[in-house]
Enzyme design. Structure first.
Site, PDB file in Angstrom:
ATOM      1  N   HIS A 166       0.768  -1.382  -0.550  1.00  0.00           N
ATOM      2  CA  HIS A 166      -0.439  -0.113  -0.455  1.00  0.00           C
ATOM      3  C   HIS A 166       0.804   1.086   0.474  1.00  0.00           C
ATOM      4  O   HIS A 166      -0.036   2.218   0.097  1.00  0.00           O
ATOM      5  CB  HIS A 166      -0.990  -0.465   1.465  1.00  0.00           C
ATOM      6  CG  HIS A 166      -2.215   0.628   1.184  1.00  0.00           C
ATOM      7  ND1 HIS A 166      -2.191   1.765   0.289  1.00  0.00           N
ATOM      8  CD2 HIS A 166      -3.668   0.488   1.449  1.00  0.00           C
ATOM      9  CE1 HIS A 166      -3.630   2.043  -0.063  1.00  0.00           C
ATOM     10  NE2 HIS A 166      -4.224   1.682   0.745  1.00  0.00           N
ATOM     11  N   SER A 167       2.051   1.622   0.669  1.00  0.00           N
ATOM     12  CA  SER A 167       2.862   2.254   0.539  1.00  0.00           C
ATOM     13  C   SER A 167       3.259   2.657  -1.185  1.00  0.00           C
ATOM     14  O   SER A 167       3.227   4.141  -1.083  1.00  0.00           O
ATOM     15  CB  SER A 167       4.532   2.101   1.067  1.00  0.00           C
ATOM     16  OG  SER A 167       5.121   0.937   0.265  1.00  0.00           O
TER      17      SER A 167
END
Length: 416
Positions: free
Chosen positions: A121-122
């Site tokens: 998700h980063s």
């Protein structure tokens, strides 16, 4: 010792680090009916990685404890292919952000295939990730129908939200938007949180259990028509349905329900941000739902929409993430359990070969944390609205059933 040369692309920004701290991976899956050419799918996946080299990297911590995106000359292991019998459950996926940030799995079961793209998700939010899987399936389609793919251009690593905001002159204001929820903090005698932390942190990112409901295409069409007749966006109705269901099932009628939801800034900022130019170009909107037995869900939806429009007009949402990083895990002390909802909107059709039909889509969430997690998501795929509830809580089916009942009630109003 690593004998392969490696390069630090950049350190993670604050808005991205919370996903590294929770080892958060997101899966976006497409279920297809028909035959899948595994070799061609593998080439399409590898081509996507070549076009976006950052996807082939991993995370490392520096001496200061900061995470950085690092790439090296090691080849990505490629897609994972698993053949299943009808009754088989797929084996768990094992993620390690220090080794890879992108995974792809193809599950084969009879004449059905499930293609799931997992990304840390980063690196990407839902819109970003959808654009990537759309590109991968387009490459696959070209390869199996024409024998070749379109020319590929190498894309740079996406910018952080902080960089995108700075480039557009968006600065931190006095308000974050979170102040709206402070009225409910340390004000009520609260029941135990459903997100109480466990004593044990899992050894690797674990999938959050998920239940869902799906409206028919005709019900979805009527629901959209009803929202338009009320001069409301569909997001407002979905929000009201979720909040009313939460209020009803919590059985704490005098305690308001705090609400937090992400807002895609791609078309809010000027100039606009393309689908893959930024990792997570989102702001955060907030609302405190004061619900009683006399609350009309339509009035609640209207107030949510009006509050959103004002916060957007005042520039609060655009800069909200410069103040704080909302956590998916745990719950602020003294605060009623916060509802989180992500509306992914309409998933447009994706190109596939004539012998492969996409029949369904779903999301998967993975975290390596000890706290319980609860997140609602929605999407419209093939004309059908789907609400997913990713939750470690007890009896999540009750929440989904209550939401489904309200949405069907709204859809029936279009016929009145």
């Amino acid at each position: 010792m690593n004998v392969f040369p490696s390069s630090v692309i950049r350190k993670l920004a604050r808005s991205e680090e919370m996903y590294a701290e929770s080892h958060n991976f997101i899966g976006l899956g497409a279920t297809a009916r028909g035959s899948v050419d595994i070799e061609a799918m593998s080439v399409a996946f590898d081509t996507m990685l070549q076009a976006h080299p950052v996807l082939g990297g991993h995370l490392e911590k520096d001496a200061d404890g900061r995470f950085a995106i690092v790439v090296d000359d090691l080849l990505h292991p490629g897609i994972e292919v698993i053949e299943l019998d009808d009754a088989d459950e797929p084996p768990p996926v094992f993620f390690d952000q220090s080794q890879a940030l992108t995974y792809c799995r193809v599950l084969l079961r009879g004449d059905e295939a499930q293609i799931v793209l997992y990304i840390h998700h980063s690196l990407a939010d839902g819109q970003h990730q959808f654009s990537l899987i759309e590109k991968m399936l387009a490459n696959y389609t070209d390869l199996v129908t024409t024998g070749e793919m379109r020319p590929m251009s190498i894309q740079p690593a996406p910018d952080s939200l902080e960089s995108v905001l700075a480039d557009r002159g968006v600065e931190k204001k006095d308000r974050s938007g979170l102040e709206r929820l402070m009225a409910a903090m340390f004000t009520y005698d609260l029941p135990p949180s459903r997100r109480a932390a466990s004593d044990v942190t899992p050894p690797y990112p674990m999938r959050v259990p998920m239940v869902y409901c799906k409206l028919s295409a005709s019900e979805t069409e009527r629901l959209i028509a009803f929202s338009r007749s009320q001069k409301l966006g569909l997001n407002g109705l979905l929000s009201a349905a979720i909040l009313c269901a939460e209020w009803q099932l919590r059985k704490t009628p005098k305690i308001p329900v705090p609400y937090v939801y992400p807002v895609d800034l791609r078309y809010v900022l000027s100039p606009p941000v393309s689908a893959t130019a930024c990792t997570n170009p989102v702001g955060v909107a907030t609302y405190l739902a004061e619900i009683t037995d006399d609350t009309d869900p339509i009035d609640l939806a209207r107030d949510i929409v009006e509050t959103f429009r004002k916060d957007l007009s005042d520039g609060i949402i655009q800069q909200s993430m410069l103040h704080f990083s909302p956590q998916y895990v745990g719950n602020p002390p003294g605060m009623p359990d916060v509802v989180m909802f992500t509306d992914n909107g309409v998933i447009p059709p994706m190109r596939t070969p004539p012998d492969l039909e996409l029949t369904a889509s779903h999301g998967e969430l993975y975290f390596q944390v000890s706290a319980g997690i609860e997140i609602y998501t929605s999407k419209i795929f093939n004309g059908q609205l789907m609400i997913e509830y990713h939750s470690h809580g007890a009896e999540p089916e009750k929440s989904i059933a209550a939401i489904e009942g309200l949405l069907k009630r709204f859809a029936a109003m279009a016929l009145a």
